[in-house]
Enzyme design. Structure first.
Site, PDB file in Angstrom:
ATOM      1  N   GLU A  65     -29.760 -18.045  23.991  1.00  0.00           N
ATOM      2  CA  GLU A  65     -30.962 -17.909  23.170  1.00  0.00           C
ATOM      3  C   GLU A  65     -30.789 -16.836  22.098  1.00  0.00           C
ATOM      4  OE1 GLU A  65     -34.127 -19.201  23.142  1.00  0.00           O
ATOM      5  OE2 GLU A  65     -33.921 -20.696  24.733  1.00  0.00           O
ATOM      6  N   CYS A  85     -33.355 -31.876  29.786  1.00  0.00           N
ATOM      7  CA  CYS A  85     -33.514 -30.628  30.533  1.00  0.00           C
ATOM      8  C   CYS A  85     -33.036 -30.902  31.950  1.00  0.00           C
ATOM      9  CB  CYS A  85     -34.974 -30.190  30.533  1.00  0.00           C
ATOM     10  SG  CYS A  85     -35.350 -28.784  31.602  1.00  0.00           S
ATOM     11  N   CYS A 132     -26.990 -26.979  32.583  1.00  0.00           N
ATOM     12  CA  CYS A 132     -28.147 -26.505  31.824  1.00  0.00           C
ATOM     13  C   CYS A 132     -27.824 -26.742  30.360  1.00  0.00           C
ATOM     14  CB  CYS A 132     -28.419 -25.025  32.080  1.00  0.00           C
ATOM     15  SG  CYS A 132     -29.721 -24.323  31.035  1.00  0.00           S
ATOM     16  N   HIS A 167     -28.515 -25.192  27.788  1.00  0.00           N
ATOM     17  CA  HIS A 167     -28.149 -23.998  27.022  1.00  0.00           C
ATOM     18  C   HIS A 167     -26.646 -23.709  27.100  1.00  0.00           C
ATOM     19  CE1 HIS A 167     -32.445 -23.133  27.038  1.00  0.00           C
ATOM     20  NE2 HIS A 167     -32.240 -22.148  26.191  1.00  0.00           N
ATOM     21  N   ASP A 169     -37.399 -31.011  26.108  1.00  0.00           N
ATOM     22  CA  ASP A 169     -36.718 -29.960  26.857  1.00  0.00           C
ATOM     23  C   ASP A 169     -37.682 -28.795  26.985  1.00  0.00           C
ATOM     24  OD1 ASP A 169     -34.468 -28.593  28.089  1.00  0.00           O
ATOM     25  OD2 ASP A 169     -34.291 -27.442  26.243  1.00  0.00           O
ATOM     26  N   SER A 170     -37.357 -27.856  27.848  1.00  0.00           N
ATOM     27  CA  SER A 170     -38.196 -26.673  27.991  1.00  0.00           C
ATOM     28  C   SER A 170     -38.128 -25.764  26.768  1.00  0.00           C
ATOM     29  CB  SER A 170     -37.777 -25.874  29.238  1.00  0.00           C
ATOM     30  OG  SER A 170     -36.435 -25.441  29.111  1.00  0.00           O
TER      31      SER A 170
END
Length: 315
Positions: A186, A106, A223, A225, A43-44
């Site tokens: 994050e 991702c 996404c 996240h 993943d990024s």
């Protein structure tokens, strides 16, 4: 049994047993794909740990190597050419360590780079999160009205919209880029008035304005996240909107591929997890614990370099 951290020759691996677990560091190109090889996941950054969490729940006996390209996140604001380049570099590192399957955890990379990855690493299967997510959305929707929340690149590329329309041509798909969701996740801000205010700012135009009959009945978290914000999204949107997280359906797809290829592992009850990142082990551990759902320490993360090798001068 509680999770323990097992020391490996490249760091620590999350496991349910105490054992020394070697990690392969040489390419396996000259060997047949073995069921004892680990599964590579990239993943990024740390968001893909939500996918890894679902994979671990579905396939607890498999070994996993997870790579987060934290030095270059987010991918979602990069050009398609950069996304393909970064994705190939990440996948090559995992492939060189020896993996039996690659999972692109991702959405942006799945939307932009999946074809390039599939072509380069054949016969190693490559699974993205986008197609399973689109399929799950089509199963969940009642009236074919689907909203997709994703990064800018994923939205502008139209891959989710196309994947949904292939399965349900009559669907009405609304896609919205929500970059602040990444920042909130994050930072570990997953609830409270600030989070709910950002949700309202992004989604009221879709779910509140206009006629109720035109509002989407299904929301795709496009996404990795975004799943940690699902409780806050549920609070804002109410119980009538189906919220689709592609992680669980990706785990089902992975299990199916491993079974069909004859490489599903049956010889151990609990596998290992090796964590790799390209920068910031402290931040990876702190934020990653939120996504993975279990404590991590900086020592659990090996730092790797994805920069291509430089040709010596005069060579």
């Amino acid at each position: 049994m509680p999770w323990r951290y097992v020391y490996c020759d490249v760091g620590y691996a999350a496991n349910r047993r105490q054992a020394w677990t070697p990690v392969r560091s040489k390419p396996q190109d000259d060997q047949a794909i073995s069921n004892s090889l680990p599964i590579g996941v990239f993943d990024s950054g740390v968001g893909g740990l939500t996918v890894l969490r679902a994979l671990l729940d579905r396939l607890p006996g498999e070994d996993f190597v997870y790579l987060g390209d934290t030095a270059r996140l987010p991918y979602g604001t990069k050009s398609p050419a950069s996304i393909r380049q970064y994705s190939l570099q990440a996948a090559r590192l995992l492939h060189e360590r020896g993996v039996k399957c690659l999972v692109v955890a991702c959405n942006t990379a799945s939307a932009i780079a999946l074809d390039a990855l599939t072509q380069e690493f054949d016969p190693v299967p490559v699974i993205g999160v986008l197609e399973p997510g689109a399929a799950a959305a089509c199963r969940a929707t009642r009236a074919g009205r689907i909203a997709v929340l994703a990064t800018e690149s994923t939205v502008h590329g139209g891959a989710y919209q196309a994947a949904i329309m292939r399965r349900r041509p009559d669907a009405i798909v609304t896609a919205r880029a929500c970059p602040l969701f990444v920042a909130l996740a994050e930072e570990g801000w997953t609830d409270g008035p600030i989070v709910e205010g950002v949700i309202h700012r992004y989604l009221d135009e879709i779910f509140v304005a206009g006629a109720v009959a035109a509002h989407p009945d299904t929301l795709v978290l496009g996404c990795t996240h975004f799943p940690v914000l699902a409780p806050a999204l549920r609070k804002v949107l109410g119980p009538d909107v189906a919220i689709v997280d592609s992680a669980a359906t990706t785990a089902v797809a992975l299990a199916d591929v491993l079974t069909r290829r004859g490489v599903l592992r049956h010889d151990q009850a609990a596998g290992t997890v090796t964590l790799l990142a390209t920068d910031g082990p402290e931040r990876f551990a702190r934020v990653g614990a939120v996504f993975l759902g279990r404590p991590l320490a900086p020592a659990d993360v090996e730092i790797v370099d994805l920069a291509p090798a430089q040709t010596p001068s005069g060579a």
